[in-house]
Motif scaffolding. Sequence first.
Motif, PDB file in Angstrom:
ATOM      1  N   ASP A 181      35.631  25.987  42.451  1.00  0.00           N
ATOM      2  CA  ASP A 181      35.390  26.675  43.721  1.00  0.00           C
ATOM      3  C   ASP A 181      35.211  28.188  43.558  1.00  0.00           C
ATOM      4  O   ASP A 181      35.097  28.900  44.547  1.00  0.00           O
ATOM      5  N   HIS A 182      35.215  28.679  42.309  1.00  0.00           N
ATOM      6  CA  HIS A 182      35.169  30.117  42.053  1.00  0.00           C
ATOM      7  C   HIS A 182      34.019  30.459  41.104  1.00  0.00           C
ATOM      8  O   HIS A 182      33.688  29.688  40.220  1.00  0.00           O
ATOM      9  N   TRP A 230      42.664  36.835  40.127  1.00  0.00           N
ATOM     10  CA  TRP A 230      43.535  36.193  41.105  1.00  0.00           C
ATOM     11  C   TRP A 230      44.908  36.834  41.077  1.00  0.00           C
ATOM     12  O   TRP A 230      45.394  37.236  40.024  1.00  0.00           O
ATOM     13  N   GLU A 267      36.384  37.144  37.130  1.00  0.00           N
ATOM     14  CA  GLU A 267      37.001  36.850  38.419  1.00  0.00           C
ATOM     15  C   GLU A 267      38.495  37.067  38.246  1.00  0.00           C
ATOM     16  O   GLU A 267      39.042  36.876  37.154  1.00  0.00           O
ATOM     17  N   VAL A 276      45.923  28.186  41.742  1.00  0.00           N
ATOM     18  CA  VAL A 276      44.469  28.090  41.852  1.00  0.00           C
ATOM     19  C   VAL A 276      44.140  26.654  41.474  1.00  0.00           C
ATOM     20  O   VAL A 276      44.035  26.317  40.302  1.00  0.00           O
TER      21      VAL A 276
END
Length: 135
Positions: free
Chosen positions: A65-66, A55, A53, A60
């Motif tokens: 939540d990811h 960003w 993932e 963050v």
Amino acid sequence: MKRKLAVGLAAFAAVLGMNTPAFAAGPGGAEACPSGTICLYYNSPQYGWGSFENWSPGWVPHLSDHTFRHWGNGSGYGQQVQDNAASVVNNSGVTWTLCTRSSVYGPYGACEQIQPNYSGVLDDFLYNNVISMHS
């Protein structure tokens, strides 16, 4: 003549390489961390990096939540990022702070800064233990 030319070209390439800004090494292909972002990976480099993932710079607040939503090599795809990140590539150009959870160190625990252009396995205390990060 050909030998001198080859040696000269090799020397020129070495000098050129030293004057060029470095980018995060990290993986290539489907696992490459996009430019301008930081990426957390499900696996360590020696196990093929895996799903990831990414960003852009900012805050963050909580990685629960990811999920690892970029396929990479498929390992870890869809898993929650919190407590599952094994490695990092900082291709954002800014320093990021990654933190753990620990009652000893407060609500966000111990933290470590990840410098621009760094890629590799997370330190032992962060390995599978990152819960938040910010730049």
